[in-house]
Every structure is written in C-alpha cells, then in structure tokens.
Design a protein around this motif. Structure first.
Motif, PDB file in Angstrom:
ATOM      1  N   LEU A  90       0.833  -1.206   0.000  1.00  0.00           N
ATOM      2  CA  LEU A  90       0.000   0.000   0.000  1.00  0.00           C
ATOM      3  C   LEU A  90       0.867   1.255   0.000  1.00  0.00           C
ATOM      4  O   LEU A  90       0.595   2.203  -0.749  1.00  0.00           O
ATOM      5  CB  LEU A  90      -0.948  -0.004   1.200  1.00  0.00           C
ATOM      6  N   ARG A 115      -7.264  -1.208  -6.167  1.00  0.00           N
ATOM      7  CA  ARG A 115      -8.322  -1.806  -5.339  1.00  0.00           C
ATOM      8  C   ARG A 115      -7.908  -1.757  -3.870  1.00  0.00           C
ATOM      9  O   ARG A 115      -8.712  -1.452  -2.998  1.00  0.00           O
ATOM     10  CB  ARG A 115      -8.581  -3.246  -5.780  1.00  0.00           C
ATOM     11  N   GLU A 116      -6.633  -2.052  -3.592  1.00  0.00           N
ATOM     12  CA  GLU A 116      -6.137  -2.011  -2.214  1.00  0.00           C
ATOM     13  C   GLU A 116      -6.233  -0.587  -1.653  1.00  0.00           C
ATOM     14  O   GLU A 116      -6.612  -0.389  -0.503  1.00  0.00           O
ATOM     15  CB  GLU A 116      -4.693  -2.503  -2.163  1.00  0.00           C
ATOM     16  N   ASP A 119      -8.375   1.692  -2.678  1.00  0.00           N
ATOM     17  CA  ASP A 119      -9.800   1.959  -2.505  1.00  0.00           C
ATOM     18  C   ASP A 119     -10.332   1.308  -1.227  1.00  0.00           C
ATOM     19  O   ASP A 119     -11.114   1.926  -0.490  1.00  0.00           O
ATOM     20  CB  ASP A 119     -10.585   1.463  -3.721  1.00  0.00           C
ATOM     21  N   ASP A 120      -9.904   0.082  -0.956  1.00  0.00           N
ATOM     22  CA  ASP A 120     -10.326  -0.593   0.275  1.00  0.00           C
ATOM     23  C   ASP A 120      -9.846   0.168   1.505  1.00  0.00           C
ATOM     24  O   ASP A 120     -10.575   0.316   2.484  1.00  0.00           O
ATOM     25  CB  ASP A 120      -9.792  -2.027   0.311  1.00  0.00           C
ATOM     26  N   TRP A 121      -8.629   0.657   1.459  1.00  0.00           N
ATOM     27  CA  TRP A 121      -8.066   1.412   2.583  1.00  0.00           C
ATOM     28  C   TRP A 121      -8.825   2.728   2.769  1.00  0.00           C
ATOM     29  O   TRP A 121      -9.137   3.134   3.889  1.00  0.00           O
ATOM     30  CB  TRP A 121      -6.577   1.672   2.338  1.00  0.00           C
ATOM     31  N   ASP A 134     -11.873   3.295   1.957  1.00  0.00           N
ATOM     32  CA  ASP A 134     -13.274   3.073   2.290  1.00  0.00           C
ATOM     33  C   ASP A 134     -13.559   3.342   3.769  1.00  0.00           C
ATOM     34  O   ASP A 134     -14.606   3.886   4.112  1.00  0.00           O
ATOM     35  CB  ASP A 134     -13.699   1.649   1.926  1.00  0.00           C
ATOM     36  N   HIS A 135     -12.625   2.980   4.631  1.00  0.00           N
ATOM     37  CA  HIS A 135     -12.791   3.257   6.067  1.00  0.00           C
ATOM     38  C   HIS A 135     -12.975   4.758   6.303  1.00  0.00           C
ATOM     39  O   HIS A 135     -13.854   5.181   7.052  1.00  0.00           O
ATOM     40  CB  HIS A 135     -11.575   2.738   6.833  1.00  0.00           C
ATOM     41  N   ARG A 139     -13.869   6.975   4.009  1.00  0.00           N
ATOM     42  CA  ARG A 139     -15.079   7.403   3.305  1.00  0.00           C
ATOM     43  C   ARG A 139     -16.288   7.211   4.226  1.00  0.00           C
ATOM     44  O   ARG A 139     -17.145   8.095   4.328  1.00  0.00           O
ATOM     45  CB  ARG A 139     -15.226   6.569   2.029  1.00  0.00           C
ATOM     46  N   GLN A 140     -16.344   6.080   4.922  1.00  0.00           N
ATOM     47  CA  GLN A 140     -17.432   5.826   5.861  1.00  0.00           C
ATOM     48  C   GLN A 140     -17.391   6.814   7.029  1.00  0.00           C
ATOM     49  O   GLN A 140     -18.427   7.312   7.462  1.00  0.00           O
ATOM     50  CB  GLN A 140     -17.355   4.395   6.385  1.00  0.00           C
TER      51      GLN A 140
END
Length: 122
Positions: free
Chosen positions: A6, A78-79, A81-83, A85-86, A88-89
């Motif tokens: 990452l 994608r990695e 984006d996943d990171w 996402d936390h 973003r929430q």
C-alpha cells in the motif's frame, strides 16, 4: 527496510505526472514516446516515472515487435480503494451527524402542550 505494498502504491500515486500517465493508460495501451508527448520532459525522465509505476504494480510493459506498450494494471488501486473506504465511511457518518444537527437548529422548538385541568367528578 521492507515497504508494504500500500505504501509503495501511494508513493507512486503521489506524483501528478504519474497520475496523469495512469489516466492516459486507462484509455488504452501506449508506448513510452506516446506517454511522453504531453509532458515537457525527456523520454528517459518519463521512463523513470514508468519504473516507479511498474515497481508499484500499477503498469506492465509488453513487447510486440518494435513496439513496447505500457498498460494499466488496476489491481493495486483496489487495495487503495479498500483502505480509503474506512475514511469514506467516517466522513459519511460525520456529515450525516452534521446534517442532523443542522436540521435540529432549523426546526423550531415544539410548543409545550397545555394540560387540560381535570374536571371534578360530581
């Protein structure tokens, strides 16, 4: 010192030239000379950027006769984006709470209800 994947990806994305190269490759394969066209830099300078992107796994280079196309490899994104996402929430929940608070400020306070006095039973 070993760097996690990452961190390598984010370091590659930190440079605006590399982000522009990725945006161009999102449209399709390109050669180094095609990628160098919009920038005021030499092909060797663009090649250095490509090496950083390649080390991060964001691009791959092929070989077709004389043409050496570069192509986008979106997997590492994608990695990221996943990171993200936390966070973003987190911001979504924070904005929801702010909206609820502001709605509360804009709503006039409810008028207290007057109790009816009980009539004595006769």
């Amino acid at each position: 010192m070993s760097t996690d994947h990452l961190s390598t990806t984010l370091a590659a994305l930190a440079d605006p030239t590399r982000r522009a190269i990725l945006a161009r490759l999102a449209l399709g394969e390109s050669s180094v000379s095609e990628l160098a066209e919009p920038f005021q830099m030499s092909q060797p300078a663009v090649s250095k950027h490509l090496k950083v992107l390649e080390r991060a796994g964001l691009i791959s280079r092929g070989r077709q006769a004389q043409w050496r196309p570069c192509r986008l490899e979106a997997g590492p994104l994608r990695e990221v984006d996943d990171w993200l996402d936390h966070y973003r929430q987190f911001w979504s929940h924070s904005l929801d709470r702010l909206e609820a608070y502001l709605d509360g400020l804009n709503t006039p306070p409810a008028k207290p209800r007057r109790r009816r006095s009980a009539k004595p039973k006769t």
